[in-house]
Motif scaffolding. Structure first.
Motif, short mmCIF file in Angstrom:
data_model
loop_
_atom_site.label_atom_id
_atom_site.label_comp_id
_atom_site.label_asym_id
_atom_site.label_seq_id
_atom_site.Cartn_x
_atom_site.Cartn_y
_atom_site.Cartn_z
N CYS A 47 0.74 -1.19 0.11
CA CYS A 47 -0.09 0.07 -0.25
C CYS A 47 1.27 1.13 0.17
O CYS A 47 0.81 2.41 -0.50
CB CYS A 47 -0.86 -0.03 1.13
N VAL A 48 1.87 1.23 0.74
CA VAL A 48 2.78 2.47 0.51
C VAL A 48 3.47 2.09 -0.51
O VAL A 48 3.61 3.93 -1.47
CB VAL A 48 4.34 2.57 1.72
N THR A 49 4.23 1.75 -1.16
CA THR A 49 5.38 1.51 -1.66
C THR A 49 4.54 1.44 -3.34
O THR A 49 5.11 1.70 -4.72
CB THR A 49 6.34 -0.05 -2.22
N LYS A 69 3.09 6.15 -2.06
CA LYS A 69 4.50 6.84 -2.08
C LYS A 69 4.86 6.20 -3.69
O LYS A 69 5.91 6.54 -3.65
CB LYS A 69 5.17 6.19 -0.98
N ARG A 70 3.63 5.92 -4.69
CA ARG A 70 3.87 5.10 -5.89
C ARG A 70 5.27 5.96 -6.30
O ARG A 70 5.81 5.77 -7.31
CB ARG A 70 2.96 4.81 -6.50
N ASN A 89 4.52 -0.11 7.74
CA ASN A 89 4.55 1.23 6.39
C ASN A 89 4.72 2.14 7.62
O ASN A 89 4.78 3.30 6.95
CB ASN A 89 2.75 -0.07 6.43
N ILE A 127 7.82 3.49 6.46
CA ILE A 127 8.47 3.37 5.13
C ILE A 127 7.84 4.69 4.30
O ILE A 127 8.54 4.92 3.48
CB ILE A 127 8.33 2.27 4.75
N LEU A 128 6.50 4.71 5.71
CA LEU A 128 5.68 5.80 4.16
C LEU A 128 6.10 7.92 5.41
O LEU A 128 6.41 8.66 4.15
CB LEU A 128 4.30 5.91 5.11
N ARG A 135 12.22 2.62 2.94
CA ARG A 135 10.94 2.38 1.76
C ARG A 135 11.48 1.93 0.59
O ARG A 135 10.95 0.58 0.34
CB ARG A 135 10.45 3.66 1.44
N ARG A 170 10.84 -1.58 -0.72
CA ARG A 170 11.17 -2.11 -2.83
C ARG A 170 11.40 -3.25 -2.79
O ARG A 170 11.26 -3.81 -3.59
CB ARG A 170 10.88 -0.72 -3.27
#
Lengths: 271, 76
Positions: A70-72, A76-77, B30, B33-34, B40, B44
């Motif tokens: 949901c974040v990556t 925060k795409r 989460n 990393i936000l 983050r 990834r």
């Protein structure tokens, strides 16, 4: 067309971005509202998924993937500092894309497993595909089996790891294929029957040394009576799955034994 | 800011059940990393690597491919 209201969406954004720690209740609720009927339709239309009651498994995998990404993958795409993506249209599209990918992967895994099952059925006798492993690798694998069989865990967990590892070694299955295969093929077997199968596979892989002590320990666990007097080994494999379901349970058990093995083995870096 | 440990990232990208432990970890990760671009990116990359390996055989070959040599534990 969206299945969630603006209020539900705003609450989800709050839970994901401001609440400490983050919460996923509304994300999962929105995903279920938006996708459950779609998943049920997929499971009835796709021949690879039809008749296997996989809608629950697929929904769980979707929820897990949404939580992980949901974040990556959405908030925060674009990865610009300070900028959080709050666009509900983009959210809806991302959520459906995740669901489609999970559905595709599940269907592909089922098709591969069906082919593998057919190949296993057609096989005459058990032939190891790993006879060309070098001695060093064989010793490591044998050590892993010895450690796993001696782990202080319930016997259904140990048998799961042993059987899945043997299926992978014998038939070159991938992790997900082996998991689904075990749920479909062994759910109605007793633990004694699973142990018998494990011993049969082990007899074809003589380089895996499972000591008499380890075998006796497993047998003792199988013979131990549960509440009501029934021996543990006479209980059906699927009765250990509980609410999680077969694939989630097997995955969890295998991970636990892997963690145990990793904690027991010392590593030396290569020179 | 304390960054995420390797164990936390590994646990996050590899969890596959919705248990209390994994949800607690996911909440923490989460939230972090936000706010942390470095972590983050680590998540990834780790997730991508994990997904690519997800269809590899479990347990034994993961262990074998870790890049180390195993010492046999003494039998008791």
């Amino acid at each position: 067309m969206r299945s969630f209201t603006d209020e539900e969406y705003e609450l989800m954004i709050y839970e994901l971005t401001e609440k400490e720690p983050a919460s996923f209740d509304m994300l999962c609720a929105i995903a279920y509202k938006s996708l459950h009927n779609v998943v049920i339709r997929w499971c009835s239309e796709d021949p690879a998924l039809c008749g296997r009651q996989l809608d629950g498994d697929i929904m769980q995998e979707i929820a897990i993937r949404l939580i992980k990404t949901c974040v990556t993958g959405f908030l925060k795409r674009d990865d610009r500092d300070g900028v959080i993506n709050r666009d509900p249209v983009q959210f809806n599209a991302w959520m459906f894309k995740v669901a489609v990918n999970i559905k595709r992967d599940t269907a592909n895994a089922q098709r591969a497993m069906d082919i593998r099952t057919k190949q296993i059925d057609e096989r005459h006798g058990v032939v190891s595909l790993y006879d060309d492993l070098d001695e060093d690798r064989k010793e490591k694998i044998s050590t892993a089996f010895q450690i796993a069989a001696g782990a202080n865990k319930k016997v259904h967990i140990l048998l799961t790891w042993l059987l899945q590892s043997l299926l992978i070694l014998e038939y070159d299955l991938k992790k997900k294929e082996a998991t689904h295969f075990m749920v479909d093929s062994f759910g109605d077997k007793t633990l004694f029957e699973l142990w018998k199968l494990i011993q049969a596979y082990l007899s074809d892989l003589p380089w895996i040394e499972l000591s008499r002590e380890r075998r006796d320990c497993l047998i003792k666990k199988l013979e131990k009576p549960q509440t009501g007097g029934i021996q543990t080994g006479k209980i059906l494999y699927k009765d250990f799955f509980m609410k999680k379901g077969g694939t989630a349970a097997i995955s969890d058990w295998v991970n636990r034994v892997n963690s145990f093995i990793n904690s027991r083995v010392k590593y030396e870096p290569f020179n | 800011m304390n960054h995420l440990t390797d164990d936390e990232i590994t646990g996050f990208v590899s969890f596959d059940t919705l248990g209390n432990e994994s949800m607690e970890l996911a909440s923490r990760v989460n939230y972090h990393i936000l706010r942390c671009e470095e972590c983050r990116e680590r998540v990834r990359i780790s997730q991508k690597l994990y997904d690519e390996a997800a269809f590899e055989p479990a347990g034994i070959t993961e262990w074998l491919s870790s890049g180390g040599k195993a010492e046999k534990m003494n039998e008791r």
